[in-house]
Design an enzyme around this catalytic site. Sequence first.
Site, PDB file in Angstrom:
ATOM      1  N   SER B  46       0.950  -1.040  -0.083  1.00 19.65           N
ATOM      2  CA  SER B  46      -0.025  -0.073  -0.104  1.00 19.65           C
ATOM      3  C   SER B  46       0.757   1.392   0.048  1.00 19.65           C
ATOM      4  O   SER B  46       1.825   1.465   0.810  1.00 19.65           O
ATOM      5  CB  SER B  46      -0.908  -0.057   1.294  1.00 19.65           C
ATOM      6  OG  SER B  46      -1.891   0.949   0.970  1.00 19.65           O
ATOM      7  N   GLU B  47       0.534   1.988  -0.940  1.00 16.62           N
ATOM      8  CA  GLU B  47       1.751   3.094  -1.118  1.00 16.62           C
ATOM      9  C   GLU B  47       1.846   4.188  -0.114  1.00 16.62           C
ATOM     10  O   GLU B  47       2.709   4.877  -0.268  1.00 16.62           O
ATOM     11  CB  GLU B  47       1.778   3.424  -2.585  1.00 16.62           C
ATOM     12  CG  GLU B  47       0.274   4.452  -2.730  1.00 16.62           C
ATOM     13  CD  GLU B  47      -1.069   3.534  -3.614  1.00 16.62           C
ATOM     14  OE1 GLU B  47      -0.661   2.374  -3.293  1.00 16.62           O
ATOM     15  OE2 GLU B  47      -1.735   4.230  -4.126  1.00 16.62           O
TER      16      GLU B  47
END
Lengths: 232, 218
Positions: B46-47
């Site tokens: 998840s960035e």
Amino acid sequence: MASKVCANAAEALVGVKDGMTFVLGGFGLCGIPENCIAELQKLGVKNLTCVSNNAGVDDFGLGLLLQTRQIKKMISSYVGENALFEKLFMSGELELEFAPQGTLAERMRAGGAGIPAFFTPTGVGTLIAEGKEVREFDGKKYILERGITGDFAFVKAWKGDKFGNLVYRKTARNFNPMAATAGKITVAEVEELVETGSLDPDQIHTPGIYVQKIFQGSNYQKRIEQKTLRKD
Amino acid sequence: MPLTREDIARRIAQEVEDGFVVNLGIGIPTLVANYIPSHKDVMLQSENGLLGVGPFPTANEVDPDLINAGKQTITTVPGSSFFSSADSFAMIRGGHVNLTILGAMEVDEKGNIANWMVPGKLVKGMGGAMDLVASARRVIVAMQHTDKEGNSKLRTKCTLPLTGLGCVNRIVSDFGVIDVGPDGFILKEFAPDLNPSLIKERTEGKLTISPDVKAMTL
């Protein structure tokens, strides 16, 4: 050494003026410097440039400063959670510079690390590349992006000590470590302020050199934007 | 019948290989996580700063400091790690993530993608999408094949502002599985109830039907 410890946001934000540029940590409403934002609203300073991945929601985070029209310009990657933002931008009351999320993080990092500009592949051939130098390395195109610094940086950490060493918690870390490096004056608000020496040096995320002022925040709301639960 | 959103996600899950690190975008891509078989060892990135995204939490597990890139509450899996957004995009830009799955408003036959802006109408921003498509090893797009009026979203040339150039490898739409080749779109699989010539007819960009085209299995 003069103490970095302040009693509250009001004491930490002495010196904040109209027209300044602020670099802020946080992703969505996660890990945002809630106390510093509330204090900016209270101070009523205007014509601000805010560098922050998002612009809060209508009634919280940086959305509070949009309500009071204190922000002149935002540098962000995503502002979709904020209807007021869209309205102010469309009517020309608010300037907006879109920066891709990774580029924004790197611009803060570079700014804080004394690197004025860097080449990145992100945004080549898009609107983001307009007016930027393009250079080819090993057969691939890159655009030149500028580092960012601010008059102040506002970050939120889980724990901090009196020297300004910071430890973040889970995904509330996000942009905070880079923002912390990018302020001429960096203000850290923490959930728990501890004595210098009580944090494990091996576990510190932001070394205290980057932090000029620190205080233990209060009344954290830690709002959740999308509370999503498992069905079982 | 075209595929449902869940079916698109189920088909894309077949693209995820054992040992992969995968970044899932918002919308249909998020659903892909539900269909990755448990025997495959996969880490979701998840960035905002997490490698090892777990399922949504129970009411007791909810933690405001633990969210995904869609700002949803999540949990972590064993072996997960947290890091800054700069580190996160170093992983992404540095080509360390095996697969990126994201949504799109338009993709064209050159593999260009548009998914962040409709001039004069929609000002939301690109978030991490431009970084993700610029350097991903492989990009798969989950999208509806046509808009509500039936106009093809697989275009000859994108009309909306681009997110990235020539970066899309494969599209899984509600009509089928379409690769982007040197000479335009290639239909590899079609939704069980549709036929390839109809899909070709409903696609604006140049689409070739692969000689080994087959009905999709879910």
